[in-house]
Design a protein around this motif. Structure first.
Motif, PDB file in Angstrom:
ATOM      1  N   ASP B  16      -7.488   7.974   7.384  1.00 34.28           N
ATOM      2  CA  ASP B  16      -7.359   8.421   6.151  1.00 34.28           C
ATOM      3  C   ASP B  16      -8.121   8.562   5.120  1.00 34.28           C
ATOM      4  O   ASP B  16      -7.974   8.335   4.038  1.00 34.28           O
ATOM      5  N   ARG B  24     -11.022  10.672   0.761  1.00 32.46           N
ATOM      6  CA  ARG B  24      -9.346  10.095   0.996  1.00 32.46           C
ATOM      7  C   ARG B  24      -9.067  11.298   1.745  1.00 32.46           C
ATOM      8  O   ARG B  24      -8.953  12.837   1.107  1.00 32.46           O
ATOM      9  N   GLU B  98       1.674   4.471 -10.183  1.00 32.21           N
ATOM     10  CA  GLU B  98       0.962   3.869  -8.656  1.00 32.21           C
ATOM     11  C   GLU B  98       2.125   1.849  -9.075  1.00 32.21           C
ATOM     12  O   GLU B  98       1.935   1.823  -9.860  1.00 32.21           O
ATOM     13  N   SER B 120       1.085  -9.440   2.069  1.00 33.79           N
ATOM     14  CA  SER B 120       0.549  -9.257   2.170  1.00 33.79           C
ATOM     15  C   SER B 120      -0.254  -9.001   0.823  1.00 33.79           C
ATOM     16  O   SER B 120       0.466  -9.034  -0.462  1.00 33.79           O
ATOM     17  N   HIS B 121      -1.388  -9.873   0.087  1.00 34.33           N
ATOM     18  CA  HIS B 121      -1.757  -9.693  -1.028  1.00 34.33           C
ATOM     19  C   HIS B 121      -1.499  -8.378  -2.036  1.00 34.33           C
ATOM     20  O   HIS B 121      -1.005  -7.912  -2.970  1.00 34.33           O
ATOM     21  N   ARG B 122      -2.412  -7.365  -0.959  1.00 30.67           N
ATOM     22  CA  ARG B 122      -2.055  -6.254  -1.516  1.00 30.67           C
ATOM     23  C   ARG B 122      -1.765  -5.287  -0.301  1.00 30.67           C
ATOM     24  O   ARG B 122      -2.365  -5.341   0.439  1.00 30.67           O
ATOM     25  N   ARG B 125       1.574  -0.014  -1.787  1.00 29.02           N
ATOM     26  CA  ARG B 125       1.520   1.134  -2.691  1.00 29.02           C
ATOM     27  C   ARG B 125       2.493   1.964  -2.581  1.00 29.02           C
ATOM     28  O   ARG B 125       2.579   3.212  -1.515  1.00 29.02           O
ATOM     29  N   LEU B 139      -1.315  -0.757   2.686  1.00 29.34           N
ATOM     30  CA  LEU B 139      -3.248  -0.886   2.289  1.00 29.34           C
ATOM     31  C   LEU B 139      -3.625  -1.853   3.666  1.00 29.34           C
ATOM     32  O   LEU B 139      -4.591  -2.268   3.324  1.00 29.34           O
ATOM     33  N   THR B 142      -1.435  -7.045   6.707  1.00 29.66           N
ATOM     34  CA  THR B 142      -1.549  -7.852   7.990  1.00 29.66           C
ATOM     35  C   THR B 142      -0.334  -7.648   9.121  1.00 29.66           C
ATOM     36  O   THR B 142      -0.534  -7.613   9.932  1.00 29.66           O
ATOM     37  N   ASN B 155      -2.726   3.112   5.287  1.00 27.42           N
ATOM     38  CA  ASN B 155      -3.395   3.834   4.681  1.00 27.42           C
ATOM     39  C   ASN B 155      -3.337   5.454   5.121  1.00 27.42           C
ATOM     40  O   ASN B 155      -4.271   6.153   4.461  1.00 27.42           O
TER      41      ASN B 155
END
Lengths: 425, 182
Positions: B16, B24, B98, B120-122, B125, B139, B142, B155
């Motif tokens: 990633d 990146r 995005e 998950s909260h994040r 994307r 991302l 979990t 990722n």
């Protein structure tokens, strides 16, 4: 064995030229399902101060003996345990060598031994810890935990001796420390608790001791995984500004980094039950061009060399101010919480030194931060030390009639944080 | 794990971001169609209509996703949760470069906010490529994300096509639609 997950809260967008990346990483073990009785092997030692002052008044030692009994009663069957009596030396009062497995019989014998205790002698906390350390040595596979209770200053050894003992004990066992009465020094016990990844608190009244001991044993028995480390990878050219546990209490871990590779370090976090903790991590990286994205940190949890849970700390440089000026709520909240603890400790120190102006300023700032961060408990404790005219502006007046126990409670609990309101159930 | 080359030329064991400089890593694997990842060859991509010769999508395309609670996914996950009966599917236009996908909370306001406890909260994307198509990256969530029942590597950007079905959480399905005009 716990299963770990990690989540990052940050604004990854940095303005042009910015070099510091801040993130709050929430680490959760096993989904936080409330307290459970742990299953891993555990070893427990209760260390009680039996110095002469514990007999003045006699209620202190009696309460300590009773609380020790309550702690013993709450041990899980089979847990290896022992009791140490501490004065200017350390004495294993039950068993006389090593530890024994908890059972109805050994609990009764231990309580009988505890009931024989008499006050007399000095205080050398390092000696007590050294004996606990050598006793735990035969139980390396277990999650080792101690409770230390004292009522006085660590007079009968030098600070250097204590520091050396703490160095030897680090990573071997964890220790929760309690001070009874008001003749002990917060700084002494904070040093011990901090080195041994434990908590510190004041028990002003002997009556409250038993409930507190029960709670500490329950917390110790709920731990499922020992010696967990937070692992942080950073890119070439980066520097870790700080790694700070920020919830449930503030504990700076920066200086405890143990390098595992050129760009990777482990930070000790002790034993975990089903719980969540937050870490504020700041990393300095060389600034890059607009639009560049880089990984500033990779966070994972390590148990016995096995890596589990992972979260990324990113940096993206942008010239869009709408993105780069947003301050992440978690980062802002815990920055305030750290400043709050610092303001309280500095304010109390200035107050003791007779510097009323600095004390008023610092404690006023603390009131402001506590009100802003939703620290109701801390705000209540602050009101014992200052009269608050306006919590919004932090306008306060120092009180002249301050109860020493209340001042010490404010000091010991200054590092206890609250989480961002409404974030998690 | 085999080494991947990062944009700075480092050999990285992580795919990633470079494990040396943190850069990146994108496009590590050759993707025949930049538009959707389908095998290329002819003038237009057979899957999404990407114009290889002009190196751009054939026509202006409007990308959107349909978010719904999918009972089949819920049955596969077999979570001990209550399926949200009666939740209406919603269409979200992909009109930002995005869009983050995550569980909504008072703190996080992802563009595609999901009320699914296993998200998950994040979580993931969506990001727009130069040609207007979208790709998705999990991302490091979990519980993970699947695209057409294949688990996404965390990722890593994966190009999307019309008709793709993304599943995440206990019941969430995000179906990709590409509507063409002209």
């Amino acid at each position: 064995m716990s299963r770990f997950t990690a989540e990052t809260y940050q604004n990854e967008f940095l303005p042009v030229g910015a070099e510091e990346v801040n993130a709050v990483v929430t680490v959760t073990a096993d989904g936080v399902a409330g307290p459970v009785r742990g299953t891993g092997a555990a070893a427990e030692i209760v260390i009680i101060d039996t110095s002469g002052s514990m007999g003045m008044p006699g209620a202190k030692l009696r309460a300590a003996m009773h609380a020790t009994g309550v702690a013993i009663d709450n041990l899980r069957d089979g847990v290896a345990f022992g009791v140490i009596a501490g004065t200017h030396r350390a004495r294993a009062i039950y068993p006389h060598r090593g530890l024994v497995a908890a059972s109805a019989e050994t609990r009764a014998s231990a309580k009988a031994a505890v009931s024989e205790l008499k006050p007399g002698g000095g205080t050398a906390i390092g000696k007590w810890l050294a004996l606990a350390n050598s006793t735990f040595a035969a139980h390396e596979e277990a999650i080792c935990h101690a409770i230390l209770l004292t009522d006085g200053e660590d007079r009968d050894e030098t600070p250097r001796e204590l520091a050396r003992t703490l160095e030897a004990c680090k990573g071997r066992f964890q220790c929760d420390c309690r001070g009874i009465g008001t003749d002990w020094l917060v700084a002494d016990l904070r040093e011990v608790a901090s080195a041994l990844l434990g908590t510190v608190d004041i028990i002003p009244e002997p009556d409250a001791l038993a409930a507190d001991f029960r709670a500490m044993i329950e917390a110790a028995m709920s731990k499922e995984t020992g010696n967990v480390a937070l692992r942080l990878w950073t890119p070439q050219g980066a520097a870790v500004a700080f790694v700070r546990q920020v919830s449930p209490v503030i504990e700076d871990l920066t200086a405890r980094a143990a390098d595992v590779a050129a760009q990777t370090a482990d930070y000790p976090t002790g034993a975990w039950g089903r719980e969540a903790r937050d870490y504020h991590i700041a990393i300095r990286v060389p600034a890059r061009a607009i639009g560049d994205e880089m990984l500033a940190g990779r966070v994972s949890l390590v148990v016995d060399g096995q890596v589990s849970g992972q979260s990324l700390i990113r940096a993206i440089w942008t010239d869009d101010e709408r993105l780069s000026t947003q301050i992440n709520r978690e980062v802002a909240h815990y920055t305030g919480q750290a400043e709050l603890a610092e303001a309280i400790q500095e304010g109390l120190e200035a107050r003791k030194a007779g510097d009323g102006d600095t004390a008023t300023l610092k404690l006023g700032r603390a009131v402001q931060l506590a009100a802003d961060g939703g620290n109701e408990a801390t705000l209540r404790l602050l009101r014992n030390v200052v009269d608050v005219d306006d919590p919004v502006t932090g306008t306060v007046r120092l009180r002249h009639d301050v109860d020493v126990a209340e001042e010490m409670a404010l000091d010991t609990r200054s590092t206890k944080t609250v989480r961002v309101s409404g974030r998690r159930p | 794990m085999s080494a991947v080359e990062c944009p700075q030329g480092h050999a990285s064991a992580t795919a990633d971001y470079c494990d040396q400089c943190g850069a990146r890593i994108t496009g590590a694997a050759a993707v025949p169609c930049p538009g959707c990842g389908a095998p290329g060859g002819a003038q237009f991509c057979e899957a999404c209509g990407y114009d290889f010769a002009a190196a751009q999508p054939r026509a202006a395309a409007v990308w959107e996703v349909v978010v719904r609670a999918d009972p089949e996914h819920f049955a596969r996950v077999a979570a001990e949760l209550e399926f949200p009966v009666g939740a209406a599917p919603r269409i979200v236009a992909l009109d930002e470069p995005e869009l983050s996908i995550g569980r909504s909370s008072r703190t996080d306001a992802p563009e595609i906010a999901l009320d699914d406890p296993a998200v998950s909260h994040r979580h993931a994307r969506l990001s727009r490529a130069d040609d207007g198509s979208y790709a998705i990256a999990d991302l490091g969530s979990t519980n993970g994300t699947t695209r057409n029942d294949d688990a996404l590597a965390p990722n890593t950007l994966v190009a999307l096509c019309d008709g793709d079905r993304i599943h995440l959480g206990a019941w969430t399905e995000i179906a990709v639609r590409v509507v063409r005009h002209g």
